[in-house]
Design an enzyme around this catalytic site. Structure first.
Site, short mmCIF file in Angstrom:
data_model
loop_
_atom_site.label_atom_id
_atom_site.label_comp_id
_atom_site.label_asym_id
_atom_site.label_seq_id
_atom_site.Cartn_x
_atom_site.Cartn_y
_atom_site.Cartn_z
CE LYS A 52 -2.84 -21.33 36.74
NZ LYS A 52 -2.37 -22.47 37.52
CD GLN A 96 -1.58 -22.73 41.15
OE1 GLN A 96 -2.41 -22.78 40.24
NE2 GLN A 96 -0.30 -22.50 40.92
CG ASP A 119 -2.81 -28.25 35.94
OD1 ASP A 119 -2.34 -27.43 35.14
OD2 ASP A 119 -2.98 -28.02 37.14
N1 GUN Z 1 2.16 -24.56 40.04
C1 GUN Z 1 3.12 -24.13 39.19
N2 GUN Z 1 2.78 -24.41 37.91
C2 GUN Z 1 1.58 -25.04 37.97
C3 GUN Z 1 0.72 -25.58 36.96
O1 GUN Z 1 0.98 -25.55 35.76
N3 GUN Z 1 -0.43 -26.14 37.42
C4 GUN Z 1 -0.74 -26.19 38.75
N4 GUN Z 1 -1.88 -26.77 39.10
N5 GUN Z 1 0.04 -25.72 39.69
C5 GUN Z 1 1.19 -25.13 39.31
#
Ligand code: GUN
Length: 291
Positions: A52, A96, A119
């Site tokens: 990211k 995350q 998110d």
């Molecule tokens: N863990 C797996 N997929 C995601 C996601 O789309 N966002 C976040 N914050 N954590 C994740």
């Protein structure tokens, strides 16, 4: 069979975002800033967060990583999130997942400011998504929709099976695809761990969106000719022929299903890269909303 090239399409999206950033710079507008909160030392989570941040650099965003030890207490983490909420330099941030078991995920996600919740997991944004009101859509479902639209796949009246009911993928994509929107209007069925006769459900479906994380579970004999598979699974399986000793596979057994499908997203290089691109698109939106 047509392979839906998520890598290529994600680069198109990232290039569009990069052009918007250049446009913002030319007009003396704020450069978008995405932050990530990472708790503990889960390997895959570190990899995702690094990807990211790398994508932020690529499009010219600012980025920050807030890393905490897995021993951090829930109230301490909430304190840190509240600090990010009031940091005017940060436009959007993600926590995350998964978090360590000792921390209640729901309590944490409720603390993220809905204005910075890129998110789309805060109940306010999740509720807006369910109501069809414009908001930050969770990145993986948004990525699936983007792929479907850019490949001109019309889901109207199609029988669409979503396998998995997770908060992050299965639940939101099932809601979105049934909505009366340009990308929606599908007849959606949601299958999950308590569903019976999954093979029959697959055989009856025009489109299968699978997010269960069971490597190569969907075989050619489980699907009908001319169907579409959107494979959200990402699993590591042993592979002695590779240098790393493992390979990444999806929920579908690519070899056997590819003989029957019209469209398929590969793993890797399908939905995965789109997720990051859509997170950045949400961050650009969060930043623009403050102009
Ligand atoms: N863990 C797996 N997929 C995601 C996601 O789309 N966002 C976040 N914050 N954590 C994740």
């Amino acid at each position: 069979m047509k392979i839906i090239d998520g890598k290529k399409i994600s680069i198109e999206v990232l290039d569009e975002i990069k052009a918007s950033v250049s446009h913002r710079v030319e007009n003396n507008l704020k450069i978008p800033h995405l932050a990530a909160v990472l708790v503990g030392d889960d390997g895959p989570s570190q990899t995702y967060v690094n990807s990211k941040i790398k994508a932020c650099n690529r499009v010219g965003f600012q980025s920050s990583l807030f890393k905490f030890d897995k021993s951090i207490l829930e109230n301490e983490l909430i304190n840190e999130i509240q600090k990010i909420n009031i940091n005017n330099n940060i436009d959007g941030f993600i926590v995350q997942l998964p978090l360590p078991n000792e921390i209640n995920q729901e309590n944490i996600l409720n603390e993220v400011s809905p204005y910075k919740d890129v998110d789309g997991f805060h109940p306010i944004n999740y509720g807006k998504m369910a109501l069809g009101i414009d908001t930050f859509l969770p990145a993986t479902p948004a990525g699936i929709i983007e792929l479907i639209q850019r490949c001109n796949i019309d889901l109207k009246s199609k029988k669409c099976l979503v396998i998995g009911r997770s908060q992050i993928v299965g639940r939101p994509i099932s809601i979105l695809l049934s909505q009366n929107k340009i990308f929606g209007n599908a007849t959606v069925t949601v299958a999950h761990s308590k569903s019976d006769n999954l093979k029959q459900l697959c055989l009856e479906s025009d489109v299968i969106i699978s997010a269960i994380g069971i490597p190569e579970f969907i075989k050619g004999d489980m699907i009908k000719l001319g169907s579409t598979i959107i494979d959200v699974g990402i699993s590591r399986v042993d592979d002695n022929s590779s240098e790393k000793g493992y390979k990444i596979v999806g929920d579908a057994d690519f070899k056997s299903v590819s003989e029957k499908v019209d469209y398929i997203t590969p793993v890797p290089g399908g939905v995965g890269p789109m997720t990051i691109a859509m997170l950045l698109k949400n961050t650009l939106k969060a930043c623009s909303l403050n102009d």
